[in-house]
Design a protein around this motif. Structure first.
Motif, PDB file in Angstrom:
ATOM      1  N   ALA A  29       0.835  -1.209   0.000  1.00  0.00           N
ATOM      2  CA  ALA A  29       0.000   0.000   0.000  1.00  0.00           C
ATOM      3  C   ALA A  29       0.867   1.255   0.000  1.00  0.00           C
ATOM      4  O   ALA A  29       1.878   1.332   0.711  1.00  0.00           O
ATOM      5  CB  ALA A  29      -0.915  -0.014   1.213  1.00  0.00           C
ATOM      6  N   LYS A  32      -2.291   3.901   3.097  1.00  0.00           N
ATOM      7  CA  LYS A  32      -2.574   2.708   3.896  1.00  0.00           C
ATOM      8  C   LYS A  32      -4.017   2.589   4.386  1.00  0.00           C
ATOM      9  O   LYS A  32      -4.648   3.586   4.730  1.00  0.00           O
ATOM     10  CB  LYS A  32      -1.687   2.699   5.148  1.00  0.00           C
ATOM     11  CG  LYS A  32      -0.208   2.900   4.890  1.00  0.00           C
ATOM     12  CD  LYS A  32       0.438   1.662   4.314  1.00  0.00           C
ATOM     13  CE  LYS A  32       1.924   1.880   4.064  1.00  0.00           C
ATOM     14  NZ  LYS A  32       2.562   0.709   3.439  1.00  0.00           N
ATOM     15  N   TYR A  33      -4.439   1.354   4.478  1.00  0.00           N
ATOM     16  CA  TYR A  33      -5.725   0.999   5.093  1.00  0.00           C
ATOM     17  C   TYR A  33      -5.422   0.597   6.531  1.00  0.00           C
ATOM     18  O   TYR A  33      -4.638  -0.329   6.775  1.00  0.00           O
ATOM     19  CB  TYR A  33      -6.314  -0.162   4.279  1.00  0.00           C
ATOM     20  CG  TYR A  33      -7.134  -1.199   5.009  1.00  0.00           C
ATOM     21  CD1 TYR A  33      -8.314  -0.860   5.673  1.00  0.00           C
ATOM     22  CD2 TYR A  33      -6.744  -2.544   4.996  1.00  0.00           C
ATOM     23  CE1 TYR A  33      -9.069  -1.859   6.309  1.00  0.00           C
ATOM     24  CE2 TYR A  33      -7.487  -3.530   5.622  1.00  0.00           C
ATOM     25  CZ  TYR A  33      -8.649  -3.185   6.283  1.00  0.00           C
ATOM     26  OH  TYR A  33      -9.387  -4.154   6.909  1.00  0.00           O
ATOM     27  N   TRP A  34      -5.976   1.314   7.466  1.00  0.00           N
ATOM     28  CA  TRP A  34      -5.759   0.950   8.880  1.00  0.00           C
ATOM     29  C   TRP A  34      -6.988   1.401   9.650  1.00  0.00           C
ATOM     30  O   TRP A  34      -7.195   2.586   9.864  1.00  0.00           O
ATOM     31  CB  TRP A  34      -4.483   1.607   9.423  1.00  0.00           C
ATOM     32  CG  TRP A  34      -3.980   0.981  10.697  1.00  0.00           C
ATOM     33  CD1 TRP A  34      -3.859   1.599  11.904  1.00  0.00           C
ATOM     34  CD2 TRP A  34      -3.519  -0.367  10.868  1.00  0.00           C
ATOM     35  NE1 TRP A  34      -3.354   0.704  12.833  1.00  0.00           N
ATOM     36  CE2 TRP A  34      -3.139  -0.516  12.218  1.00  0.00           C
ATOM     37  CE3 TRP A  34      -3.405  -1.478  10.018  1.00  0.00           C
ATOM     38  CZ2 TRP A  34      -2.648  -1.714  12.737  1.00  0.00           C
ATOM     39  CZ3 TRP A  34      -2.914  -2.667  10.533  1.00  0.00           C
ATOM     40  CH2 TRP A  34      -2.540  -2.773  11.871  1.00  0.00           C
ATOM     41  N   SER A  46      -7.681   3.178   0.215  1.00  0.00           N
ATOM     42  CA  SER A  46      -6.238   2.917   0.122  1.00  0.00           C
ATOM     43  C   SER A  46      -5.882   2.594  -1.331  1.00  0.00           C
ATOM     44  O   SER A  46      -6.762   2.303  -2.143  1.00  0.00           O
ATOM     45  CB  SER A  46      -5.872   1.734   1.026  1.00  0.00           C
ATOM     46  OG  SER A  46      -6.612   0.587   0.659  1.00  0.00           O
ATOM     47  N   SER A 126      -1.347 -12.691   3.910  1.00  0.00           N
ATOM     48  CA  SER A 126      -2.795 -12.860   3.907  1.00  0.00           C
ATOM     49  C   SER A 126      -3.388 -12.276   2.625  1.00  0.00           C
ATOM     50  O   SER A 126      -4.384 -12.784   2.121  1.00  0.00           O
ATOM     51  CB  SER A 126      -3.414 -12.210   5.134  1.00  0.00           C
ATOM     52  OG  SER A 126      -3.129 -10.840   5.148  1.00  0.00           O
ATOM     53  N   SER A 165      -9.286 -11.001   4.084  1.00  0.00           N
ATOM     54  CA  SER A 165      -8.306 -10.041   4.595  1.00  0.00           C
ATOM     55  C   SER A 165      -8.463  -8.783   3.750  1.00  0.00           C
ATOM     56  O   SER A 165      -8.384  -8.855   2.515  1.00  0.00           O
ATOM     57  CB  SER A 165      -6.909 -10.628   4.425  1.00  0.00           C
ATOM     58  OG  SER A 165      -5.940  -9.638   4.612  1.00  0.00           O
ATOM     59  N   GLY A 166      -8.697  -7.642   4.400  1.00  0.00           N
ATOM     60  CA  GLY A 166      -9.014  -6.410   3.662  1.00  0.00           C
ATOM     61  C   GLY A 166      -8.070  -6.144   2.506  1.00  0.00           C
ATOM     62  O   GLY A 166      -8.498  -5.980   1.356  1.00  0.00           O
ATOM     63  N   SER A 167      -6.766  -6.158   2.785  1.00  0.00           N
ATOM     64  CA  SER A 167      -5.809  -5.782   1.745  1.00  0.00           C
ATOM     65  C   SER A 167      -5.815  -6.777   0.576  1.00  0.00           C
ATOM     66  O   SER A 167      -5.355  -6.454  -0.518  1.00  0.00           O
ATOM     67  CB  SER A 167      -4.412  -5.646   2.326  1.00  0.00           C
ATOM     68  OG  SER A 167      -4.046  -6.838   2.984  1.00  0.00           O
ATOM     69  N   ARG A 170      -7.082  -5.937  -2.929  1.00  0.00           N
ATOM     70  CA  ARG A 170      -6.259  -5.211  -3.896  1.00  0.00           C
ATOM     71  C   ARG A 170      -5.308  -6.118  -4.659  1.00  0.00           C
ATOM     72  O   ARG A 170      -4.414  -5.617  -5.342  1.00  0.00           O
ATOM     73  CB  ARG A 170      -5.456  -4.110  -3.172  1.00  0.00           C
ATOM     74  CG  ARG A 170      -6.304  -3.035  -2.450  1.00  0.00           C
ATOM     75  CD  ARG A 170      -5.389  -1.921  -1.943  1.00  0.00           C
ATOM     76  NE  ARG A 170      -4.295  -2.519  -1.200  1.00  0.00           N
ATOM     77  CZ  ARG A 170      -4.022  -2.310   0.089  1.00  0.00           C
ATOM     78  NH1 ARG A 170      -4.748  -1.453   0.783  1.00  0.00           N
ATOM     79  NH2 ARG A 170      -3.009  -2.920   0.659  1.00  0.00           N
ATOM     80  N   SER A 223      -2.806  -7.769  12.572  1.00  0.00           N
ATOM     81  CA  SER A 223      -3.493  -6.644  11.910  1.00  0.00           C
ATOM     82  C   SER A 223      -4.915  -6.515  12.443  1.00  0.00           C
ATOM     83  O   SER A 223      -5.417  -5.403  12.609  1.00  0.00           O
ATOM     84  CB  SER A 223      -3.571  -6.855  10.407  1.00  0.00           C
ATOM     85  OG  SER A 223      -2.309  -6.870   9.863  1.00  0.00           O
ATOM     86  N   HIS A 227      -6.286  -3.022  13.623  1.00  0.00           N
ATOM     87  CA  HIS A 227      -7.428  -2.322  13.005  1.00  0.00           C
ATOM     88  C   HIS A 227      -8.446  -1.954  14.079  1.00  0.00           C
ATOM     89  O   HIS A 227      -8.999  -0.862  14.088  1.00  0.00           O
ATOM     90  CB  HIS A 227      -8.137  -3.223  11.984  1.00  0.00           C
ATOM     91  CG  HIS A 227      -7.407  -3.384  10.698  1.00  0.00           C
ATOM     92  ND1 HIS A 227      -7.219  -2.350   9.814  1.00  0.00           N
ATOM     93  CD2 HIS A 227      -6.834  -4.466  10.115  1.00  0.00           C
ATOM     94  CE1 HIS A 227      -6.556  -2.787   8.750  1.00  0.00           C
ATOM     95  NE2 HIS A 227      -6.307  -4.073   8.916  1.00  0.00           N
ATOM     96  N   LEU A 273       1.067   5.279   9.690  1.00  0.00           N
ATOM     97  CA  LEU A 273       0.531   3.957  10.062  1.00  0.00           C
ATOM     98  C   LEU A 273       1.128   3.510  11.402  1.00  0.00           C
ATOM     99  O   LEU A 273       0.413   3.098  12.321  1.00  0.00           O
ATOM    100  CB  LEU A 273       0.872   2.949   8.951  1.00  0.00           C
ATOM    101  CG  LEU A 273       0.660   1.467   9.254  1.00  0.00           C
ATOM    102  CD1 LEU A 273      -0.826   1.138   9.339  1.00  0.00           C
ATOM    103  CD2 LEU A 273       1.322   0.584   8.183  1.00  0.00           C
ATOM    104  N   ASP A 314       4.842  -2.087   6.123  1.00  0.00           N
ATOM    105  CA  ASP A 314       3.568  -2.758   6.325  1.00  0.00           C
ATOM    106  C   ASP A 314       3.338  -2.811   7.824  1.00  0.00           C
ATOM    107  O   ASP A 314       4.064  -2.179   8.573  1.00  0.00           O
ATOM    108  CB  ASP A 314       3.662  -4.182   5.758  1.00  0.00           C
ATOM    109  CG  ASP A 314       2.815  -4.326   4.519  1.00  0.00           C
ATOM    110  OD1 ASP A 314       1.857  -3.566   4.378  1.00  0.00           O
ATOM    111  OD2 ASP A 314       3.114  -5.232   3.718  1.00  0.00           O
ATOM    112  N   ALA A 315       2.392  -3.612   8.250  1.00  0.00           N
ATOM    113  CA  ALA A 315       2.192  -3.764   9.690  1.00  0.00           C
ATOM    114  C   ALA A 315       3.211  -4.777  10.207  1.00  0.00           C
ATOM    115  O   ALA A 315       2.883  -5.908  10.568  1.00  0.00           O
ATOM    116  CB  ALA A 315       0.772  -4.229   9.969  1.00  0.00           C
TER     117      ALA A 315
HETATM  118  O1  PMV Z   1      -5.360  -6.857   5.179  1.00  0.00           O
HETATM  119  P1  PMV Z   1      -5.062  -6.694   6.639  1.00  0.00           P
HETATM  120  O2  PMV Z   1      -6.282  -6.744   7.496  1.00  0.00           O
HETATM  121  O3  PMV Z   1      -3.976  -7.631   7.089  1.00  0.00           O
HETATM  122  O4  PMV Z   1      -4.501  -5.201   6.862  1.00  0.00           O
HETATM  123  C1  PMV Z   1      -3.259  -4.808   6.367  1.00  0.00           C
HETATM  124  C2  PMV Z   1      -3.090  -3.359   6.515  1.00  0.00           C
HETATM  125  C3  PMV Z   1      -1.749  -2.794   6.073  1.00  0.00           C
HETATM  126  O5  PMV Z   1      -0.986  -3.751   5.389  1.00  0.00           O
HETATM  127  C4  PMV Z   1      -0.946  -2.337   7.277  1.00  0.00           C
HETATM  128  C5  PMV Z   1      -1.969  -1.586   5.187  1.00  0.00           C
HETATM  129  C6  PMV Z   1      -2.509  -1.880   3.820  1.00  0.00           C
HETATM  130  O6  PMV Z   1      -3.267  -1.036   3.319  1.00  0.00           O
HETATM  131  O7  PMV Z   1      -2.130  -2.912   3.229  1.00  0.00           O
END
Ligand code: PMV
Length: 361
Positions: A29, A32-34, A46, A126, A165-167, A170, A223, A227, A273, A314-315
């Motif tokens: 990202a 970022k999505y957080w 994001s 993920s 998993s949100g990301s 994408r 994550s 979140h 982030l 990243d996280a």
């Molecule tokens: O997809 P998740 O829930 O593991 O969230 C990941 C979030 C970040 O990687 C930190 C930021 C992003 O936008 O990918």
């Protein structure tokens, strides 16, 4: 598209068994999505570069049960070894997507997966893992409902991946993917990722990303927990607002090939982030001393070399080093000579912007 539109019409074909394989990439990202709302709806939009080398290959073998069951039947293997630890996560995922994939209780599945990078290393395994699985499930659904369009297939794969998993939303299609509603990005949705619809200068079309494996161990805070800590976070609203603004600024930067503008948005997003993590309650730090050593080295090298190398995070503790393809020789020499020492076992992965997932079989 609304959530309801992803509930399939009754299946028109009957299939007894089959096998399908997808390779799906990780993504990094830039904005970022957080923070998220119920049902994996992002708190802010994001955008990410799709990677090429960091990927998951997943094969799903399926066989129809004699009669539909009340539960899910599946086995999971990672690199050929049965992984009981993965089962709860996949069970939760199946529960979440069942209403959109009713065949899940009509078959038994064997899910075989392998990653090109360490699991839980912060390289968003993920994202590639969930998107690869979502694509395999969509391929099964396409066999049952062959009239679906490729656009619907991709959208629903991203929609399903998001529920894992949100990301992962994408990681389906495109080299720059935007997920989450933004007023100025037509077609953007909270439900799935879309290929970035605006002009992208050629310098960003083959950007490089070297991932420095600073810490390959399991993360202390997942994550999911991170979140969650954005609920009631003192700076949450400002942060969500900032993400919208950064996406707007990025539009001009991407169109004009403005490398300095790119650096300032991307590095600020990474540090923001981690600032959110450090200012949540409870607070936590995912960066390691070597993460900071690397950041300082990158800043010094950028100053001296007048290259456009920058970092994002990243996280986790790992560092993504981003640079244009025409500075590759100089930057990669710097990475090998000066940054590899900060990586666990000297390990890093040279990657670059890719085009999304691929059907293998
Ligand atoms: O997809 P998740 O829930 O593991 O969230 C990941 C979030 C970040 O990687 C930190 C930021 C992003 O936008 O990918």
């Amino acid at each position: 598209m609304t959530e309801k539109e992803f509930i399939p019409s009754p299946y028109t074909k009957s299939v007894l068994s089959g096998k399908t394989t997808y390779k799906s990439p990780s993504n990094i990202a830039l904005v970022k999505y957080w923070g998220k709302k119920e049902n994996q709806i992002p708190a802010n939009p994001s955008i990410s570069f799709t990677l090429n080398e960091c990927a998951t290959v997943t094969t799903v073998t399926y066989e129809r049960l004699n009669e539909p069951s009340n539960s899910f039947f599946f086995d999971v293997a990672l690199d050929g070894k049965v992984e009981e630890n993965f089962k709860p996560k996949i069970s939760t995922f199946f529960e979440r997507v069942y209403q959109y994939l009713p065949f899940l209780k009509e078959y038994q599945f064997k899910i075989e997966t392998s990653n090109s990078f360490p699991h839980s290393s912060g390289i968003a395994s993920s994202a590639s893992g969930m998107s690869a699985l979502a694509l395999c499930l969509m391929e099964i659904e396409r066999n049952l409902n062959p009239e679906m369009t490729q656009d619907y297939f991709n959208q629903k794969a991203s929609f399903l991946a998001r529920l894992g998993s949100g990301s992962a939303a994408r990681s389906i299609k495109g080299s720059l993917v935007q997920w989450g509603v933004h007023a100025k990005i037509e077609g953007s949705s909270n439900l799935y990722g879309v290929e970035y619809p605006h002009k992208v200068h050629s310098v960003f079309q083959n950007y490089c990303d070297t991932i420095l494996l600073v810490d390959k161990g399991q993360k202390q805070v997942s994550s999911t927990v991170g979140h969650d800590l954005m609920h009631g976070h003192p700076f949450a609203e400002q942060r969500f607002h900032q993400a919208h603004e950064n996406l707007l600024k990025l539009e001009t930067v991407l169109a004009e090939g403005d490398l300095n503008g790119f650096i300032s948005i991307v590095e600020s997003e990474a540090l923001t982030l981690h600032a959110m993590m450090m200012t949540s309650q409870p607070y936590f730090i995912l960066m390691k001393p070597n993460t900071l050593e690397i950041i300082n080295k990158i800043w010094a090298f950028r100053e001296d070399s007048k290259t456009h190398v920058c970092f994002t995070l990243d996280a986790g503790a790992n560092v993504h080093v981003l640079y244009p393809e025409d500075e590759k020789a100089q930057v990669q020499e710097f990475i090998e000579d000066e940054l590899a020492v900060y990586c666990q076992n000297g390990q890093f992965i040279h990657d670059f912007v890719g085009n999304g997932a691929q059907k293998i079989n």
